[in-house]
Design a protein around this motif. Structure first.
Motif, PDB file in Angstrom:
ATOM      1  N   VAL A   1      38.382  72.340  27.441  1.00 16.36           N
ATOM      2  CA  VAL A   1      39.668  72.157  26.769  1.00 16.36           C
ATOM      3  C   VAL A   1      39.614  70.933  25.859  1.00 16.36           C
ATOM      4  CG1 VAL A   1      42.109  71.597  27.107  1.00 16.36           C
ATOM      5  CG2 VAL A   1      41.020  73.338  28.529  1.00 16.36           C
ATOM      6  N   LEU A   2      39.065  69.840  26.370  1.00 20.77           N
ATOM      7  CA  LEU A   2      38.909  68.632  25.552  1.00 20.77           C
ATOM      8  C   LEU A   2      38.069  68.918  24.318  1.00 20.77           C
ATOM      9  CD1 LEU A   2      38.229  65.688  28.039  1.00 20.77           C
ATOM     10  CD2 LEU A   2      40.272  66.077  26.659  1.00 20.77           C
ATOM     11  N   TYR A   3      37.027  69.707  24.503  1.00 19.10           N
ATOM     12  CA  TYR A   3      36.120  70.048  23.403  1.00 19.10           C
ATOM     13  C   TYR A   3      36.901  70.755  22.289  1.00 19.10           C
ATOM     14  CZ  TYR A   3      31.511  71.295  21.471  1.00 19.10           C
ATOM     15  OH  TYR A   3      30.394  71.404  20.684  1.00 19.10           O
ATOM     16  N   GLY A   4      37.712  71.755  22.692  1.00 16.95           N
ATOM     17  CA  GLY A   4      38.508  72.470  21.700  1.00 16.95           C
ATOM     18  C   GLY A   4      39.581  71.599  21.083  1.00 16.95           C
ATOM     19  N   PHE A   5      40.201  70.771  21.912  1.00 17.33           N
ATOM     20  CA  PHE A   5      41.292  69.926  21.431  1.00 17.33           C
ATOM     21  C   PHE A   5      40.820  68.937  20.383  1.00 17.33           C
ATOM     22  CE2 PHE A   5      43.625  65.821  22.252  1.00 17.33           C
ATOM     23  CZ  PHE A   5      44.743  66.148  21.498  1.00 17.33           C
ATOM     24  N   ILE A   6      39.688  68.262  20.613  1.00 17.34           N
ATOM     25  CA  ILE A   6      39.240  67.260  19.650  1.00 17.34           C
ATOM     26  C   ILE A   6      38.776  67.927  18.349  1.00 17.34           C
ATOM     27  CG2 ILE A   6      36.838  67.078  20.385  1.00 17.34           C
ATOM     28  CD1 ILE A   6      39.216  64.203  19.363  1.00 17.34           C
ATOM     29  N   GLU A   7      38.231  69.147  18.439  1.00 17.10           N
ATOM     30  CA  GLU A   7      37.881  69.888  17.228  1.00 17.10           C
ATOM     31  C   GLU A   7      39.135  70.221  16.426  1.00 17.10           C
ATOM     32  OE1 GLU A   7      35.566  73.369  17.707  1.00 17.10           O
ATOM     33  OE2 GLU A   7      33.684  72.289  17.985  1.00 17.10           O
ATOM     34  N   CYS A   8      40.161  70.641  17.146  1.00 12.77           N
ATOM     35  CA  CYS A   8      41.429  70.999  16.507  1.00 12.77           C
ATOM     36  C   CYS A   8      42.061  69.770  15.851  1.00 12.77           C
ATOM     37  CB  CYS A   8      42.370  71.599  17.546  1.00 12.77           C
ATOM     38  SG  CYS A   8      43.982  72.089  16.905  1.00 12.77           S
ATOM     39  N   SER A   9      42.064  68.651  16.556  1.00 11.14           N
ATOM     40  CA  SER A   9      42.631  67.414  16.016  1.00 11.14           C
ATOM     41  C   SER A   9      41.839  66.937  14.809  1.00 11.14           C
ATOM     42  CB  SER A   9      42.639  66.334  17.111  1.00 11.14           C
ATOM     43  OG  SER A   9      43.235  65.139  16.642  1.00 11.14           O
ATOM     44  N   TYR A  10      40.514  67.092  14.887  1.00 11.43           N
ATOM     45  CA  TYR A  10      39.637  66.716  13.759  1.00 11.43           C
ATOM     46  C   TYR A  10      39.967  67.542  12.521  1.00 11.43           C
ATOM     47  CZ  TYR A  10      35.325  67.026  10.979  1.00 11.43           C
ATOM     48  OH  TYR A  10      34.412  67.057   9.962  1.00 11.43           O
ATOM     49  N   LYS A  11      40.089  68.846  12.717  1.00  7.72           N
ATOM     50  CA  LYS A  11      40.394  69.728  11.581  1.00  7.72           C
ATOM     51  C   LYS A  11      41.762  69.379  10.988  1.00  7.72           C
ATOM     52  CE  LYS A  11      39.200  74.018  11.931  1.00  7.72           C
ATOM     53  NZ  LYS A  11      39.159  75.457  12.318  1.00  7.72           N
TER      54      LYS A  11
ATOM     55  N   ILE B   1      42.087  49.131  19.836  1.00  9.37           N
ATOM     56  CA  ILE B   1      41.727  50.175  18.878  1.00  9.37           C
ATOM     57  C   ILE B   1      40.651  49.685  17.917  1.00  9.37           C
ATOM     58  CG2 ILE B   1      42.578  51.495  16.885  1.00  9.37           C
ATOM     59  CD1 ILE B   1      45.253  51.749  18.385  1.00  9.37           C
ATOM     60  N   LEU B   2      40.844  48.508  17.355  1.00  8.28           N
ATOM     61  CA  LEU B   2      39.885  47.981  16.377  1.00  8.28           C
ATOM     62  C   LEU B   2      38.532  47.689  17.028  1.00  8.28           C
ATOM     63  CD1 LEU B   2      42.261  45.606  14.381  1.00  8.28           C
ATOM     64  CD2 LEU B   2      41.394  47.827  13.661  1.00  8.28           C
ATOM     65  N   THR B   3      38.561  47.217  18.266  1.00 15.08           N
ATOM     66  CA  THR B   3      37.305  46.971  18.976  1.00 15.08           C
ATOM     67  C   THR B   3      36.573  48.272  19.236  1.00 15.08           C
ATOM     68  OG1 THR B   3      38.212  45.003  20.066  1.00 15.08           O
ATOM     69  CG2 THR B   3      36.279  46.019  21.077  1.00 15.08           C
TER      70      THR B   3
ATOM     71  N   ILE C   1      43.117  59.265  15.902  1.00 12.62           N
ATOM     72  CA  ILE C   1      42.533  58.097  16.569  1.00 12.62           C
ATOM     73  C   ILE C   1      42.922  58.079  18.048  1.00 12.62           C
ATOM     74  CG2 ILE C   1      42.663  55.577  16.727  1.00 12.62           C
ATOM     75  CD1 ILE C   1      42.841  55.535  13.658  1.00 12.62           C
ATOM     76  N   GLN C   2      44.204  58.315  18.322  1.00  9.08           N
ATOM     77  CA  GLN C   2      44.667  58.323  19.713  1.00  9.08           C
ATOM     78  C   GLN C   2      44.043  59.473  20.492  1.00  9.08           C
ATOM     79  OE1 GLN C   2      46.362  56.041  21.222  1.00  9.08           O
ATOM     80  NE2 GLN C   2      46.829  54.800  19.429  1.00  9.08           N
ATOM     81  N   ASP C   3      43.901  60.636  19.848  1.00  8.65           N
ATOM     82  CA  ASP C   3      43.277  61.790  20.513  1.00  8.65           C
ATOM     83  C   ASP C   3      41.825  61.487  20.847  1.00  8.65           C
ATOM     84  OD1 ASP C   3      45.665  63.131  20.144  1.00  8.65           O
ATOM     85  OD2 ASP C   3      44.991  64.193  18.346  1.00  8.65           O
ATOM     86  N   TYR C   4      41.141  60.846  19.917  1.00 12.85           N
ATOM     87  CA  TYR C   4      39.737  60.474  20.143  1.00 12.85           C
ATOM     88  C   TYR C   4      39.622  59.523  21.338  1.00 12.85           C
ATOM     89  CZ  TYR C   4      35.497  57.718  19.590  1.00 12.85           C
ATOM     90  OH  TYR C   4      34.319  57.039  19.827  1.00 12.85           O
ATOM     91  N   MET C   5      40.472  58.517  21.366  1.00 17.22           N
ATOM     92  CA  MET C   5      40.424  57.536  22.455  1.00 17.22           C
ATOM     93  C   MET C   5      40.766  58.186  23.792  1.00 17.22           C
ATOM     94  SD  MET C   5      41.961  54.094  20.653  1.00 17.22           S
ATOM     95  CE  MET C   5      41.514  53.046  22.025  1.00 17.22           C
ATOM     96  N   PHE C   6      41.726  59.107  23.773  1.00 16.90           N
ATOM     97  CA  PHE C   6      42.125  59.815  24.991  1.00 16.90           C
ATOM     98  C   PHE C   6      40.964  60.641  25.537  1.00 16.90           C
ATOM     99  CE2 PHE C   6      43.749  63.805  26.836  1.00 16.90           C
ATOM    100  CZ  PHE C   6      44.462  63.301  27.918  1.00 16.90           C
ATOM    101  N   CYS C   7      40.304  61.395  24.665  1.00 17.47           N
ATOM    102  CA  CYS C   7      39.177  62.230  25.089  1.00 17.47           C
ATOM    103  C   CYS C   7      38.036  61.374  25.626  1.00 17.47           C
ATOM    104  CB  CYS C   7      38.682  63.083  23.923  1.00 17.47           C
ATOM    105  SG  CYS C   7      39.810  64.412  23.461  1.00 17.47           S
ATOM    106  N   ASN C   8      37.743  60.280  24.952  1.00 19.31           N
ATOM    107  CA  ASN C   8      36.671  59.397  25.406  1.00 19.31           C
ATOM    108  C   ASN C   8      37.002  58.777  26.755  1.00 19.31           C
ATOM    109  OD1 ASN C   8      34.096  58.765  24.288  1.00 19.31           O
ATOM    110  ND2 ASN C   8      35.087  58.310  22.366  1.00 19.31           N
ATOM    111  N   GLU C   9      38.265  58.410  26.926  1.00 16.01           N
ATOM    112  CA  GLU C   9      38.690  57.793  28.188  1.00 16.01           C
ATOM    113  C   GLU C   9      38.488  58.751  29.357  1.00 16.01           C
ATOM    114  OE1 GLU C   9      42.744  55.938  30.283  1.00 16.01           O
ATOM    115  OE2 GLU C   9      42.814  56.690  28.223  1.00 16.01           O
TER     116      GLU C   9
END
Length: 485
Positions: A173-183, A299-301, A199-207
């Motif tokens: 699900v994360l895989y599909g979600f980050i692709e969708c957010s990227y697009k 975020i900047l770090t 940016i927030q989606d990326y950080m959420f998925c990484n977390e």
């Protein structure tokens, strides 16, 4: 007559097979009474038999009968149906038929949501589901299989399901979600709000990936002792075999995290100039809000923009309000940029003293260790690696950095000297330690160990040097097992 008897026999078999799934519930309340129950059980058996053979076209009619006439018969009716129509959508070339199959797929999720409480009332622990689980799976299928997919609609669906799940999100699900957010971001790169969403989606998925990969460390790895006498050279060194549970987590979440990172790099969303423009006015407007300033610093770090003016500005404002670990790290970063490494180290140490979270203490200690390694001070580097491991014993990176320090000790020494290879043997030990405590570092540790193995003393010359594989030798005040190549 034979056909009727066959149908009744099939129905009886299906009833026996499914009794366990329906234990504790009133069977007739779920599949009807009399002839209705016989028809449902017969259709249930027919579709399951065709489903098992992957004859999905054949399974459609009896499956639909059960789905419509007895929507509470079994949870499996929904999961089988979703799988079946996913395959049919993927394999169909006729546009009208593909859309028909897809609409049936979406209807399965809608009806399961509608009947969720009732289905959960008799579901097993394995088949019990939540609203978030179903919506995210629907979002995934919509995103990948919809013939006329609307990315904004998919994104909205993903977000709704993920908000319900919080951090209990499956890797696919994360895989599909980050692709969708990227697009979505790539289609709206000038939209500041959508950039911040991505940016927030990326950080959420990484977390989430980090959290699960950390959990993998809780499963102890099996260590197979070295066998220097073996004719198989791969057995000369100690082997670390990951636990199946850890391996499963890594196989699911490590590729997802890699995809997340790859898409983010490709997107350019973390372009420091762009982020500086986004946050410049907001930092000024919130210069007395320590919570906001710390969020900006994080975020900047995270995106390696800790050398930007806005980062230093936010750190200064935060430090003036209250000395926090994040603000101290910001001050340290400014000094590093200015070339004052000693001053930076002071603030890094201050951050460790103020920090209460052991994992963050370990992170800051590791930064100091890496800084010393860059300066060529391997002794101090190893000391701070040990500090890192004190706060986080499963930090594989600290072992791998120590391995590099040890291997560096062999630089400039003659490769013909047997003792030179001792450094690489000891460094290999630290690679194995990394794999043992941190499964997510296994791939990197293996590559690093392979590079050290190339420097082991030649087996062909061992006899003349009076040595043999497997003997214990000393190096840098530690003992290691001699390996040969």
């Amino acid at each position: 007559m034979k056909k009727i008897l066959l149908t009744l026999a099939i129905a009886a078999g299906a009833m026996a097979a499914n009794a366990q799934n329906l234990a504790g519930t009133r069977l007739n309340d779920r599949i009807g009474h009399g002839q209705d129950s016989i028809d449902v059980l017969g259709s249930l058996s027919l579709y399951q038999e065709a489903f098992k053979r992957q004859s999905y076209i054949e399974a459609i009619e009896p499956w639909e009968y059960v789905f419509q006439k007895a929507p509470l018969a079994m949870v499996r009716v929904y999961t089988d149906g979703a799988w079946m129509f996913e395959k049919l959508v993927q394999g169909e070339t006729d546009a009208a038929k593909k859309e028909e199959y897809f609409n049936k797929l979406m209807n399965i999720y809608d009806q399961r949501l509608k009947n969720l409480d009732a289905l959960n009332s008799f579901a097993t622990a394995k088949t019990t589901s939540t609203k978030g689980n179903i919506i995210t799976r629907k979002a995934y299928d919509y995103y990948y299989f919809c013939p006329k997919m609307n990315n904004d609609e998919a994104y909205k669906m993903f977000k709704e399901g993920i908000e319900d799940l919080n951090k209990n999100v499956e890797a696919f699900v994360l895989y599909g979600f980050i692709e969708c957010s990227y697009k979505r971001f790539m289609q709206n790169k000038d939209n500041t709000d959508i950039r911040q969403d991505f940016i927030q989606d990326y950080m959420f998925c990484n977390e989430i990936c980090d959290m699960l990969l950390d959990q993998a460390k809780e499963y102890p790895a099996q260590t197979i002792p070295a066998d220097p006498e073996s004719e198989d050279s791969t057995k000369w060194v100690e082997q670390v075999v990951l636990a199946p549970e850890a391996l499963k987590i890594i196989q699911n979440y490590q590729p997802t995290q890699e995809q997340c990172n790859n898409l983010f790099v490709q997107s350019g969303a973390a372009d420091c100039d762009a982020l500086e423009k986004i946050y410049m006015e907001k930092v000024e407007a919130n210069k007395t809000d320590i919570k906001y300033l710390n969020a900006v610093l994080a975020i900047l770090t995270n995106f390696d923009c800790d050398k930007s003016n806005i980062y230093y500005t936010a750190a200064d404002y935060a430090y003036q309000i209250t000395k926090t670990p994040q603000a101290a790290i910001g001050k340290a970063s400014r000094l590093l940029k200015e070339g004052d490494e000693n001053g930076a180290l002071k603030y890094f140490q201050e951050a460790i003293e103020m920090e209460t979270d052991a994992a963050k203490k370990a992170k800051y200690a590791y930064v100091i260790a890496a800084l010393y390694f860059k300066k060529g001070n391997t002794g101090a580097c190893r000391q701070w690696c040990r500090e890192t491991l004190k706060y986080n014993p499963s930090n594989g990176g600290a072992y791998l950095l120590q391995a590099n320090c040890i291997a560096r000790g062999a630089y400039g020494k003659s490769p013909k000297d047997v003792a030179t290879s001792y450094y690489y043997c000891l460094a290999s030990d630290y690679c194995n330690k990394a794999k043992a405590v941190d499964p997510s570092s296994a791939a990197k540790a293996s590559r690093q160990a392979a590079s050290y193995a190339a420097h082991f003393y030649p087996k062909s010359e061992a006899f003349f040097a009076g040595i043999k594989a497997g003997q214990t030798v000393s190096c840098m005040g530690e003992t290691t097992t001699l390996r040969l190549r």
